[in-house]
Motif scaffolding. Sequence first.
Motif, PDB file in Angstrom:
ATOM      1  N   ILE A   1       0.834  -1.203   0.000  1.00  0.00           N
ATOM      2  CA  ILE A   1       0.000   0.000   0.000  1.00  0.00           C
ATOM      3  C   ILE A   1       0.869   1.255   0.000  1.00  0.00           C
ATOM      4  O   ILE A   1       0.604   2.219  -0.737  1.00  0.00           O
ATOM      5  CB  ILE A   1      -0.956  -0.005   1.203  1.00  0.00           C
ATOM      6  CG1 ILE A   1      -2.057  -1.060   1.013  1.00  0.00           C
ATOM      7  CG2 ILE A   1      -1.578   1.374   1.421  1.00  0.00           C
ATOM      8  CD1 ILE A   1      -2.989  -1.211   2.192  1.00  0.00           C
ATOM      9  N   ALA A   2       1.925   1.238   0.810  1.00  0.00           N
ATOM     10  CA  ALA A   2       2.833   2.391   0.848  1.00  0.00           C
ATOM     11  C   ALA A   2       3.487   2.609  -0.515  1.00  0.00           C
ATOM     12  O   ALA A   2       3.631   3.757  -0.978  1.00  0.00           O
ATOM     13  CB  ALA A   2       3.893   2.181   1.921  1.00  0.00           C
ATOM     14  N   LYS A   3       3.855   1.524  -1.173  1.00  0.00           N
ATOM     15  CA  LYS A   3       4.491   1.612  -2.489  1.00  0.00           C
ATOM     16  C   LYS A   3       3.521   2.159  -3.529  1.00  0.00           C
ATOM     17  O   LYS A   3       3.875   3.014  -4.355  1.00  0.00           O
ATOM     18  CB  LYS A   3       4.996   0.232  -2.912  1.00  0.00           C
ATOM     19  CG  LYS A   3       5.685   0.201  -4.265  1.00  0.00           C
ATOM     20  CD  LYS A   3       6.165  -1.208  -4.594  1.00  0.00           C
ATOM     21  CE  LYS A   3       6.822  -1.256  -5.972  1.00  0.00           C
ATOM     22  NZ  LYS A   3       7.292  -2.630  -6.292  1.00  0.00           N
ATOM     23  N   VAL A   4       2.274   1.672  -3.489  1.00  0.00           N
ATOM     24  CA  VAL A   4       1.270   2.127  -4.455  1.00  0.00           C
ATOM     25  C   VAL A   4       0.957   3.611  -4.246  1.00  0.00           C
ATOM     26  O   VAL A   4       0.855   4.383  -5.210  1.00  0.00           O
ATOM     27  CB  VAL A   4      -0.012   1.278  -4.333  1.00  0.00           C
ATOM     28  CG1 VAL A   4      -1.151   1.895  -5.137  1.00  0.00           C
ATOM     29  CG2 VAL A   4       0.249  -0.143  -4.802  1.00  0.00           C
ATOM     30  N   LYS A   5       0.803   4.041  -2.997  1.00  0.00           N
ATOM     31  CA  LYS A   5       0.491   5.446  -2.720  1.00  0.00           C
ATOM     32  C   LYS A   5       1.615   6.372  -3.178  1.00  0.00           C
ATOM     33  O   LYS A   5       1.367   7.528  -3.559  1.00  0.00           O
ATOM     34  CB  LYS A   5       0.229   5.635  -1.227  1.00  0.00           C
ATOM     35  CG  LYS A   5      -1.115   5.097  -0.751  1.00  0.00           C
ATOM     36  CD  LYS A   5      -1.318   5.376   0.729  1.00  0.00           C
ATOM     37  CE  LYS A   5      -2.715   4.972   1.186  1.00  0.00           C
ATOM     38  NZ  LYS A   5      -2.921   5.220   2.635  1.00  0.00           N
ATOM     39  N   ALA A   6       2.857   5.865  -3.137  1.00  0.00           N
ATOM     40  CA  ALA A   6       4.000   6.686  -3.536  1.00  0.00           C
ATOM     41  C   ALA A   6       4.247   6.664  -5.040  1.00  0.00           C
ATOM     42  O   ALA A   6       5.124   7.393  -5.533  1.00  0.00           O
ATOM     43  CB  ALA A   6       5.257   6.196  -2.807  1.00  0.00           C
ATOM     44  N   ASP A   7       3.497   5.852  -5.766  1.00  0.00           N
ATOM     45  CA  ASP A   7       3.673   5.740  -7.209  1.00  0.00           C
ATOM     46  C   ASP A   7       3.266   7.054  -7.887  1.00  0.00           C
ATOM     47  O   ASP A   7       2.145   7.535  -7.678  1.00  0.00           O
ATOM     48  CB  ASP A   7       2.811   4.595  -7.743  1.00  0.00           C
ATOM     49  CG  ASP A   7       3.092   4.272  -9.201  1.00  0.00           C
ATOM     50  OD1 ASP A   7       3.698   5.111  -9.904  1.00  0.00           O
ATOM     51  OD2 ASP A   7       2.705   3.175  -9.650  1.00  0.00           O
ATOM     52  N   PRO A   8       4.159   7.657  -8.691  1.00  0.00           N
ATOM     53  CA  PRO A   8       3.791   8.895  -9.397  1.00  0.00           C
ATOM     54  C   PRO A   8       2.576   8.718 -10.309  1.00  0.00           C
ATOM     55  O   PRO A   8       1.880   9.699 -10.605  1.00  0.00           O
ATOM     56  CB  PRO A   8       5.049   9.217 -10.218  1.00  0.00           C
ATOM     57  CG  PRO A   8       6.165   8.496  -9.515  1.00  0.00           C
ATOM     58  CD  PRO A   8       5.547   7.257  -8.941  1.00  0.00           C
ATOM     59  N   ASP A   9       2.324   7.489 -10.749  1.00  0.00           N
ATOM     60  CA  ASP A   9       1.180   7.207 -11.615  1.00  0.00           C
ATOM     61  C   ASP A   9      -0.034   6.720 -10.831  1.00  0.00           C
ATOM     62  O   ASP A   9      -0.908   6.052 -11.390  1.00  0.00           O
ATOM     63  CB  ASP A   9       1.569   6.155 -12.662  1.00  0.00           C
ATOM     64  CG  ASP A   9       2.690   6.626 -13.563  1.00  0.00           C
ATOM     65  OD1 ASP A   9       2.703   7.819 -13.909  1.00  0.00           O
ATOM     66  OD2 ASP A   9       3.565   5.805 -13.904  1.00  0.00           O
TER      67      ASP A   9
END
Length: 434
Positions: A208-216
């Motif tokens: 979830i942290a990785k997805v939220k930080a995704d520029p896209d």
Amino acid sequence: MKTPPAPRIPKFLQGVGFAVNRQWLTWYAARRFGSVFTLHMPVFGPTVFVTDPQLVKQLFTANTADVGNIQPNLSRILGPGSVFALDGVEHKRRRRLLTPPFHGKSIKNYERIFEEETLRESASWPEGREFETLDPMMRVTLNTILRAVFGADGEQLDELRRIIPPWVTLGSRLAVLPSPSRTYGRFSPWGKLARYRRTYDETIDRLIAKVKADPDFESRDDVLTLLLRSTYEDGSTMSNRDIGDELLTLLAAGHETTAATLAWAFERVTRHPEVLAKLVAEAGTDDNEYRQAVILEVQRSRTVIDFAGRHVYADEFQLGEWTVPRGYSMVVPINQLHSGADAFEHPERFDPQRFIDNKPSALSFMPYGGGTRRCVGAVFANVEMDVVLRTVLRHFVLDTTTAPDEKLFNRGVAYQPKAGGRVVLRRRTTVLGG
């Protein structure tokens, strides 16, 4: 108060009979007592079984304040944030949030993933010798869900791929047993389940942290991202824990059951040459009418999830001529509905033609459950099975067989082909439709 009839067999023996062979027990009781009867079940206690389609409709359309989700349910395995744990208004709110990611238009975006994972898995299939399709289908459905639903890749994908299969196997077996007051140590089944859950939660938090930080983030179309972007009517969002529980629910509900249905599909069509020939002829085209009919007939004749349940919250619930007291469970044996001669002519036959130009009645055909608790991922599963079958048929020639039908194997929650849906196939020199 006229309560449904019950056998005079001791409650303990009824429980043992249900645990050993629940389908036989319910068939016996239906022949003995008719379309409504009571059995005393392990975990669920006194349980009314309903096999009359009109009474099933009455049950599934009842006020949710009077008749709610069966207790206990799979939320004790999947978590309190799962849609299985919710009832009434909260259940309706959560369903409204989950529906958009599984709308037909959204599912079209995942068809490429379904095909890619089928081709990836089938690259190593043996040619000219019998092998089980169930395990390969388990891997296909797992990987498609991890990619399409979780949006997982890299390290998170590998970690989820490692822990999910044993978790699903163990959880399916424990789901039909009473929950202990404690786990009895890390080497007990419940201790192992808790350990898998901790690992899963840690992985989901990182994901979830990785997805939220995704520029896209705003343009991603995986289900996890759609849930993270969605809000309730009041503007609030789901917590990470609730999202984790829901993703786990979608995985558990769609991974094993879809794989089992696909294995049954291979088992069925290889024993019916005329059905297989029609499937192959259609596979080289853009049509899927007959393939859809085959999927429906597989779901009817080899029902993977054989019951849907409710719980009586009202002081009493009137079901036709019967009165069901507060606290009782109510169960619809789906396999019996699917085998009803009134709804399906010659139900013992495997005949996909019955579904051509003939939409099945929601009262007699419910492979995804019924009413307000019908599986939210039904469209996802249906399209996945359609694409997987089409891909296999385009790339492989399946041999027919005169071997006896594979028997049902009860893994806990789902029914699978006992021999694993065995087939013999050869790779095509020219891809159909290619």
